[in-house]
Design a protein around this motif. Structure first.
Motif, PDB file in Angstrom:
ATOM      1  N   ARG A   1       0.837  -1.200   0.000  1.00  0.00           N
ATOM      2  CA  ARG A   1       0.000   0.000   0.000  1.00  0.00           C
ATOM      3  C   ARG A   1       0.874   1.254   0.000  1.00  0.00           C
ATOM      4  O   ARG A   1       0.592   2.224  -0.683  1.00  0.00           O
ATOM      5  N   PHE A   2       1.982   1.216   0.754  1.00  0.00           N
ATOM      6  CA  PHE A   2       2.926   2.330   0.785  1.00  0.00           C
ATOM      7  C   PHE A   2       3.507   2.583  -0.615  1.00  0.00           C
ATOM      8  O   PHE A   2       3.560   3.720  -1.080  1.00  0.00           O
ATOM      9  N   TYR A   3       3.933   1.516  -1.313  1.00  0.00           N
ATOM     10  CA  TYR A   3       4.492   1.668  -2.666  1.00  0.00           C
ATOM     11  C   TYR A   3       3.433   2.196  -3.623  1.00  0.00           C
ATOM     12  O   TYR A   3       3.708   3.054  -4.463  1.00  0.00           O
ATOM     13  N   HIS A   4       2.221   1.679  -3.515  1.00  0.00           N
ATOM     14  CA  HIS A   4       1.126   2.109  -4.385  1.00  0.00           C
ATOM     15  C   HIS A   4       0.882   3.612  -4.220  1.00  0.00           C
ATOM     16  O   HIS A   4       0.806   4.357  -5.202  1.00  0.00           O
ATOM     17  N   ARG A   5       0.795   4.049  -2.983  1.00  0.00           N
ATOM     18  CA  ARG A   5       0.564   5.472  -2.712  1.00  0.00           C
ATOM     19  C   ARG A   5       1.747   6.321  -3.148  1.00  0.00           C
ATOM     20  O   ARG A   5       1.581   7.437  -3.635  1.00  0.00           O
ATOM     21  N   ALA A   6       2.972   5.802  -2.989  1.00  0.00           N
ATOM     22  CA  ALA A   6       4.167   6.555  -3.396  1.00  0.00           C
ATOM     23  C   ALA A   6       4.180   6.784  -4.901  1.00  0.00           C
ATOM     24  O   ALA A   6       4.504   7.879  -5.368  1.00  0.00           O
TER      25      ALA A   6
ATOM     26  N   LYS B   1       1.530   6.912  -6.834  1.00  0.00           N
ATOM     27  CA  LYS B   1       0.459   7.868  -7.134  1.00  0.00           C
ATOM     28  C   LYS B   1       0.841   9.285  -6.719  1.00  0.00           C
ATOM     29  O   LYS B   1       0.661  10.229  -7.489  1.00  0.00           O
ATOM     30  N   HIS B   2       1.376   9.441  -5.523  1.00  0.00           N
ATOM     31  CA  HIS B   2       1.707  10.764  -4.989  1.00  0.00           C
ATOM     32  C   HIS B   2       2.823  11.447  -5.794  1.00  0.00           C
ATOM     33  O   HIS B   2       2.832  12.666  -5.934  1.00  0.00           O
TER      34      HIS B   2
ATOM     35  N   TYR C   1       6.400  13.980 -10.687  1.00  0.00           N
ATOM     36  CA  TYR C   1       7.862  14.005 -10.586  1.00  0.00           C
ATOM     37  C   TYR C   1       8.483  12.799 -11.295  1.00  0.00           C
ATOM     38  O   TYR C   1       9.437  12.937 -12.064  1.00  0.00           O
ATOM     39  N   LEU C   2       7.955  11.612 -11.056  1.00  0.00           N
ATOM     40  CA  LEU C   2       8.558  10.386 -11.583  1.00  0.00           C
ATOM     41  C   LEU C   2       8.341  10.188 -13.070  1.00  0.00           C
ATOM     42  O   LEU C   2       9.095   9.451 -13.707  1.00  0.00           O
ATOM     43  N   LYS C   3       7.332  10.845 -13.660  1.00  0.00           N
ATOM     44  CA  LYS C   3       7.054  10.621 -15.089  1.00  0.00           C
ATOM     45  C   LYS C   3       8.223  11.036 -15.974  1.00  0.00           C
ATOM     46  O   LYS C   3       8.369  10.539 -17.081  1.00  0.00           O
TER      47      LYS C   3
ATOM     48  N   ASN D   1      -5.861   5.734 -11.205  1.00  0.00           N
ATOM     49  CA  ASN D   1      -7.199   5.816 -10.625  1.00  0.00           C
ATOM     50  C   ASN D   1      -7.525   4.586  -9.778  1.00  0.00           C
ATOM     51  O   ASN D   1      -8.564   4.549  -9.128  1.00  0.00           O
ATOM     52  N   ARG D   2      -6.659   3.607  -9.804  1.00  0.00           N
ATOM     53  CA  ARG D   2      -6.882   2.389  -9.019  1.00  0.00           C
ATOM     54  C   ARG D   2      -6.772   2.742  -7.534  1.00  0.00           C
ATOM     55  O   ARG D   2      -5.828   3.384  -7.096  1.00  0.00           O
TER      56      ARG D   2
END
Length: 185
Positions: free
Chosen positions: A111-116, A118-119, A123-125, A165-166
């Motif tokens: 869940r932490f990785y999923h949120r990271a 998304k958040h 920046y990461l794109k 959106n997941r």
């Protein structure tokens, strides 16, 4: 708890193996101690993910690996995870045909990785193309399931572009990222 990635604010790293497959860095803890962290990139064992290297990290276990089930209280969680992802970025830049995957050892970490992801999407794109991987079992037209000789189901990975959106409760089984071809370190 949310983490913000910034590749301009990372810890100094030390490569302990050629090819950037084992890298260490010191991470200050809230109690004032310093915890050495080991980041290991190793070929994924699933033959259906041929160009994926699994990334794992944690305190060294003394046998060349790491402990991933230790609860740590990092002084700067943003800097720790920025460093870990920057190590992956350097690895991918060195081996551009490879992808890096990360698997939460439990639902809390996944869940932490999923949120990271998304958040830090904006920046990461500029650096990564994220993918989510679910596993599936093939069902034949006759209603039978794809099985091993012992009768156990054969599950296969199904990668897809990361769906921002997941919901956080609908986690991927595995998180993979590839190098954005526009970046060069």
């Amino acid at each position: 708890m949310q983490v913000t990635i910034n590749f301009d604010d990372i810890y100094e790293t030390e490569s302990i193996e050629d090819g950037l497959t084992k890298v260490t860095f010191d991470a200050p803890q809230k109690d004032g101690s310093i915890m050495k962290l080991l980041v290991v990139l190793s070929k994924h064992s699933d033959p259906n993910l041929p160009n994926v290297f699994n990334m794992g990290f944690g305190p060294p276990d003394g046998a060349g690996g790491f402990k991933d089930n230790v609860r740590l209280w990092h002084q700067d969680l943003n800097k720790v995870f920025s460093t870990i992802l920057f190590i992956s970025l350097r690895f991918l830049n060195k081996y551009p045909g490879i992808a890096v995957g990360i698997d939460g050892s439990d639902d809390l970490r996944a869940r932490f990785y999923h949120r990271a992801f998304k958040h830090n999407r904006e920046y990461l794109k500029d650096y990564f193309m994220p993918m989510g991987v679910d596993w599936y079992v093939r069902i034949f037209r006759n209603g039978n399931y794809d099985q091993n000789p012992d009768g156990s189901y054969i599950d296969k990975p199904k990668p897809e572009p990361f769906n921002y959106n997941r919901e956080n409760r609908d986690l991927y089984r595995y998180y993979v990222f590839l190098l954005n071809r526009n970046i060069n370190l």
